[in-house]
Design an enzyme around this catalytic site. Structure first.
Site, short mmCIF file in Angstrom:
data_model
loop_
_atom_site.label_atom_id
_atom_site.label_comp_id
_atom_site.label_asym_id
_atom_site.label_seq_id
_atom_site.Cartn_x
_atom_site.Cartn_y
_atom_site.Cartn_z
N TYR A 34 -40.44 -8.20 26.80
CA TYR A 34 -40.76 -7.47 25.57
C TYR A 34 -42.15 -7.92 25.12
O TYR A 34 -42.37 -8.43 24.04
CB TYR A 34 -39.71 -7.66 24.47
CG TYR A 34 -39.57 -6.41 23.65
CD1 TYR A 34 -39.00 -5.26 24.22
CD2 TYR A 34 -40.06 -6.32 22.36
CE1 TYR A 34 -38.91 -4.08 23.50
CE2 TYR A 34 -39.98 -5.13 21.63
CZ TYR A 34 -39.40 -4.03 22.22
OH TYR A 34 -39.32 -2.86 21.51
N HIS A 36 -45.95 -8.74 24.16
CA HIS A 36 -46.90 -8.46 23.07
C HIS A 36 -48.21 -9.16 23.44
O HIS A 36 -48.32 -9.78 24.51
CB HIS A 36 -46.34 -8.94 21.73
CG HIS A 36 -45.84 -10.36 21.75
ND1 HIS A 36 -46.68 -11.44 21.90
CD2 HIS A 36 -44.58 -10.87 21.69
CE1 HIS A 36 -45.99 -12.54 21.90
NE2 HIS A 36 -44.69 -12.24 21.79
N HIS A 39 -48.16 -12.77 24.90
CA HIS A 39 -47.89 -12.87 26.33
C HIS A 39 -49.12 -12.46 27.14
O HIS A 39 -49.45 -13.07 28.15
CB HIS A 39 -46.74 -11.93 26.74
CG HIS A 39 -45.42 -12.23 26.09
ND1 HIS A 39 -44.85 -11.38 25.17
CD2 HIS A 39 -44.56 -13.27 26.24
CE1 HIS A 39 -43.68 -11.89 24.79
NE2 HIS A 39 -43.47 -13.02 25.41
N ASP A 156 -44.88 -21.77 20.63
CA ASP A 156 -43.67 -22.57 20.84
C ASP A 156 -44.12 -24.00 21.17
O ASP A 156 -43.96 -24.47 22.30
CB ASP A 156 -42.84 -21.96 21.97
CG ASP A 156 -42.41 -20.54 21.63
OD1 ASP A 156 -41.40 -20.39 20.95
OD2 ASP A 156 -43.11 -19.58 22.03
N SER A 192 -41.57 -11.50 20.12
CA SER A 192 -40.67 -10.39 20.46
C SER A 192 -39.64 -10.21 19.36
O SER A 192 -39.15 -9.11 19.11
CB SER A 192 -39.97 -10.67 21.78
OG SER A 192 -40.92 -10.98 22.79
P1 AMP Z 1 -41.14 -15.75 25.23
O1 AMP Z 1 -41.13 -14.46 26.00
O2 AMP Z 1 -41.00 -15.56 23.75
O3 AMP Z 1 -40.21 -16.78 25.81
O4 AMP Z 1 -42.59 -16.35 25.41
C1 AMP Z 1 -43.16 -16.53 26.68
C2 AMP Z 1 -44.41 -17.36 26.56
O5 AMP Z 1 -45.32 -16.70 25.70
C3 AMP Z 1 -44.15 -18.75 25.94
O6 AMP Z 1 -44.96 -19.70 26.58
C4 AMP Z 1 -44.57 -18.54 24.51
O7 AMP Z 1 -44.99 -19.74 23.88
C5 AMP Z 1 -45.73 -17.59 24.68
N1 AMP Z 1 -45.96 -16.87 23.42
C6 AMP Z 1 -45.05 -16.18 22.69
N2 AMP Z 1 -45.61 -15.69 21.57
C7 AMP Z 1 -46.91 -16.09 21.59
C8 AMP Z 1 -48.01 -15.92 20.71
N3 AMP Z 1 -47.90 -15.23 19.57
N4 AMP Z 1 -49.19 -16.46 21.04
C9 AMP Z 1 -49.32 -17.18 22.21
N5 AMP Z 1 -48.32 -17.37 23.07
C10 AMP Z 1 -47.13 -16.84 22.77
#
Ligand code: AMP
Length: 296
Positions: A34, A36, A39, A156, A192
């Protein structure tokens, strides 16, 4: 070259083997999809650093607690593949749950050291099992992809710190890069889970970053951490947000920070439920100007 979607670890290893043999470097961007702009910033960073970019797309069930949003977590693989390709990914590794956790799966990777039972890992919150799920799946990705560089988001922060420690302790050869948090124009950290926000809650949600910014400004103005946290708490209260936690911890070992001890960077982290969404955000603060190590 267009992106290739891969479903199995054997197929992924086979695809990467000739690239590695040719001396190409491999970058890994783990995600739950998902996508954004947060990512995409990770994928672009990988594209700049590495010859081959692998984005994994896997909503990892073992990092969700009973009653969390595993079933309702937003998913749109077709859109993700298109966005990943646009940002420069070569491979999207999107395995099934059975591929990652075959029948009889019984091995876990657990990071201790006080890193996984505080903040989001507090047993009253997501719990250390959340991070056990994260480190287990990321260790498996490291083994499958054998990346030269892996990319994680500062959004995170605790997860990035835990993964750094795991990689060091277990001798994974990958370099870990942390990419700055990407925000909406009003400061809300992209996530997401922001899709869970009602229009009214979306209006309130930027208060998390406003609160963290207030803490930063207080520190920059010479205030102590306690006063800075009090300022942040006030901003949250004005928006009707009761934080699950709002804490200052040293960014290297997550022990509680009461002061800028020896110039160690301090992580100010917040988690709060805003309507249907549980949101997290953080800033890392250095010591205030002029507050260096006292002269001998
Ligand atoms: P997730 O899909 O939410 O598990 O995130 C995947 C990766 O993207 C993880 O390393 C997150 O820390 C990173 N991530 C998620 N949101 C952001 C953001 N707003 N800015 C930078 N990295 C992000």
């Amino acid at each position: 070259m267009s992106v290739r979607v891969i479903r199995t670890k054997d197929e992924l290893r086979a695809a990467l083997r000739p690239r590695r043999a040719a001396g190409e470097t491999i970058g890994l961007v783990p995600t739950m999809g998902y996508l954004h702009n947060g990512h995409l910033a990770l994928i672009r960073a990988a594209r700049e650093r590495c010859d081959v970019v692998v984005m994994s797309l896997f909503v990892n069930p073992t990092q969700f607690r009973e009653g969390e949003d595993l079933e309702s977590y937003p998913r749109d693989e077709a859109r993700d593949v298109e966005l990943a390709e646009g940002a420069g990914a070569d491979f999207v590794y999107a395995p099934s749950v059975e591929e990652v956790y075959p029948e009889g799966f019984a091995t876990w990777v657990e990071v201790g050291g006080g890193l996984t039972d505080v903040l989001c890992g507090d047993p009253g919150r997501r719990g250390p099992e959340h991070f056990r799920g994260v480190t287990t799946v990321v260790a498996k990705l490291f083994n499958t992809v054998d990346p030269d560089v892996s990319f994680f988001g500062q959004k995170d922060a605790q997860q990035a710190i835990v993964i750094q420690r795991m990689a060091r302790d277990l001798d994974f050869r990958t370099e870990i890069v942390t990419v700055p948090t990407v925000r909406e124009p009003d400061g809300l950290a992209m996530s997401s889970r922001n899709t869970y926000l009602s229009p009214a809650d979306r209006e309130r949600a930027p208060a998390l970053y406003r609160a963290l910014s207030a803490a930063r400004e207080a520190v920059e103005g010479g205030a102590g951490l306690d006063a800075a946290l009090a300022d942040a708490r006030r901003v949250l209260a004005e928006a009707g947000i009761e934080p699950e936690y709002l804490e200052a911890r040293y960014a290297d070992d997550l022990t509680p920070a009461a002061a800028f001890d020896g110039g160690r960077p301090v992580l100010v982290a917040v988690a709060a439920r805003v309507g249907a969404a549980r949101l997290i955000d953080n800033v890392v603060l250095g010591p205030p100007p002029g507050a260096g190590t006292p002269a001998e």
